[in-house]
Design a protein around this motif. Sequence first.
Motif, PDB file in Angstrom:
ATOM      1  N   TRP A  28       0.805  -1.224   0.000  1.00 52.68           N
ATOM      2  CA  TRP A  28       0.000   0.000   0.000  1.00 52.68           C
ATOM      3  C   TRP A  28       0.842   1.280   0.000  1.00 52.68           C
ATOM      4  CZ3 TRP A  28      -5.553   0.740   1.541  1.00 52.68           C
ATOM      5  CH2 TRP A  28      -6.336  -0.310   1.083  1.00 52.68           C
ATOM      6  N   PRO A  29       1.868   1.418   0.840  1.00 51.03           N
ATOM      7  CA  PRO A  29       2.658   2.653   0.751  1.00 51.03           C
ATOM      8  C   PRO A  29       3.433   2.757  -0.557  1.00 51.03           C
ATOM      9  CG  PRO A  29       3.413   1.305   2.598  1.00 51.03           C
ATOM     10  CD  PRO A  29       2.250   0.621   1.984  1.00 51.03           C
ATOM     11  N   THR A  30       3.873   1.615  -1.099  1.00 51.51           N
ATOM     12  CA  THR A  30       4.556   1.648  -2.391  1.00 51.51           C
ATOM     13  C   THR A  30       3.608   2.154  -3.468  1.00 51.51           C
ATOM     14  OG1 THR A  30       5.943  -0.200  -1.713  1.00 51.51           O
ATOM     15  CG2 THR A  30       5.813   0.263  -4.078  1.00 51.51           C
ATOM     16  N   GLY A  31       2.371   1.674  -3.454  1.00 51.13           N
ATOM     17  CA  GLY A  31       1.372   2.150  -4.397  1.00 51.13           C
ATOM     18  C   GLY A  31       1.097   3.630  -4.230  1.00 51.13           C
ATOM     19  N   CYS A  32       1.067   4.101  -2.997  1.00 53.66           N
ATOM     20  CA  CYS A  32       0.850   5.526  -2.727  1.00 53.66           C
ATOM     21  C   CYS A  32       1.984   6.368  -3.309  1.00 53.66           C
ATOM     22  CB  CYS A  32       0.724   5.758  -1.228  1.00 53.66           C
ATOM     23  SG  CYS A  32       0.492   7.478  -0.759  1.00 53.66           S
ATOM     24  N   GLN A  36       1.812   9.165  -6.319  1.00 53.29           N
ATOM     25  CA  GLN A  36       2.319  10.522  -6.200  1.00 53.29           C
ATOM     26  C   GLN A  36       3.267  10.845  -7.347  1.00 53.29           C
ATOM     27  OE1 GLN A  36       3.926  11.341  -2.286  1.00 53.29           O
ATOM     28  NE2 GLN A  36       2.286  10.154  -1.314  1.00 53.29           N
ATOM     29  N   MET A  37       4.091   9.871  -7.715  1.00 55.92           N
ATOM     30  CA  MET A  37       5.022  10.068  -8.820  1.00 55.92           C
ATOM     31  C   MET A  37       4.270  10.205 -10.139  1.00 55.92           C
ATOM     32  SD  MET A  37       8.499   7.861  -9.434  1.00 55.92           S
ATOM     33  CE  MET A  37       7.602   6.366  -9.790  1.00 55.92           C
ATOM     34  N   ALA A  38       3.219   9.394 -10.339  1.00 55.16           N
ATOM     35  CA  ALA A  38       2.451   9.427 -11.583  1.00 55.16           C
ATOM     36  C   ALA A  38       1.706  10.746 -11.751  1.00 55.16           C
ATOM     37  CB  ALA A  38       1.473   8.263 -11.623  1.00 55.16           C
ATOM     38  N   PHE A  39       1.243  11.323 -10.641  1.00 56.44           N
ATOM     39  CA  PHE A  39       0.531  12.589 -10.720  1.00 56.44           C
ATOM     40  C   PHE A  39       1.468  13.789 -10.748  1.00 56.44           C
ATOM     41  CE2 PHE A  39      -3.334  10.430  -8.791  1.00 56.44           C
ATOM     42  CZ  PHE A  39      -3.966  10.325 -10.019  1.00 56.44           C
ATOM     43  N   ASP A  45       5.142  12.628  -0.234  1.00 54.53           N
ATOM     44  CA  ASP A  45       4.502  12.802   1.062  1.00 54.53           C
ATOM     45  C   ASP A  45       4.624  11.474   1.812  1.00 54.53           C
ATOM     46  OD1 ASP A  45       2.982  13.424   3.239  1.00 54.53           O
ATOM     47  OD2 ASP A  45       1.148  13.892   2.118  1.00 54.53           O
ATOM     48  N   PHE A  46       5.718  11.324   2.560  1.00 57.77           N
ATOM     49  CA  PHE A  46       5.983  10.070   3.252  1.00 57.77           C
ATOM     50  C   PHE A  46       5.011   9.824   4.403  1.00 57.77           C
ATOM     51  CE2 PHE A  46      10.118  10.871   1.202  1.00 57.77           C
ATOM     52  CZ  PHE A  46      10.228   9.677   0.500  1.00 57.77           C
ATOM     53  N   ALA A  47       4.475  10.888   5.002  1.00 54.06           N
ATOM     54  CA  ALA A  47       3.484  10.714   6.064  1.00 54.06           C
ATOM     55  C   ALA A  47       2.220  10.075   5.496  1.00 54.06           C
ATOM     56  CB  ALA A  47       3.161  12.051   6.717  1.00 54.06           C
ATOM     57  N   ARG A  48       1.827  10.512   4.314  1.00 53.11           N
ATOM     58  CA  ARG A  48       0.657   9.925   3.651  1.00 53.11           C
ATOM     59  C   ARG A  48       0.911   8.451   3.325  1.00 53.11           C
ATOM     60  NH1 ARG A  48      -1.502  11.964  -2.201  1.00 53.11           N
ATOM     61  NH2 ARG A  48      -3.028  10.317  -2.511  1.00 53.11           N
ATOM     62  N   ALA A  49       2.097   8.157   2.826  1.00 49.19           N
ATOM     63  CA  ALA A  49       2.447   6.768   2.512  1.00 49.19           C
ATOM     64  C   ALA A  49       2.460   5.914   3.780  1.00 49.19           C
ATOM     65  CB  ALA A  49       3.806   6.712   1.812  1.00 49.19           C
TER      66      ALA A  49
END
Length: 88
Positions: A28-32, A36-39, A45-49
């Motif tokens: 899940w954090p890898t996908g997050c 972020q990279m794709a957008f 944002d590591f806190a979000r990940a």
Amino acid sequence: MTTVFARVVKFSIAYPVTRGMASYAVIWPTGCLIQQMAFGDETFDFARAARFGLFGALYVAPTLNAWLTVARYLYPKNNIRSAIIKVS
């Protein structure tokens, strides 16, 4: 004397939900971060990940494990109909 890897494998077989929790804590954090990279975000944002990782590991993995345990009991057959019901 057993190796650390053998003990980890033995533990994950005895407690299968931990294997799912570890997987979701990475996936899940890898996908997050990939999202972020794709957008095109300038910084990660590591806190979000980290929140994604905690949510995946502490909520999604145990919930899916519980549902699949119940689904295997309710629909023990291994056919297409049972498979579709289990995943929906």
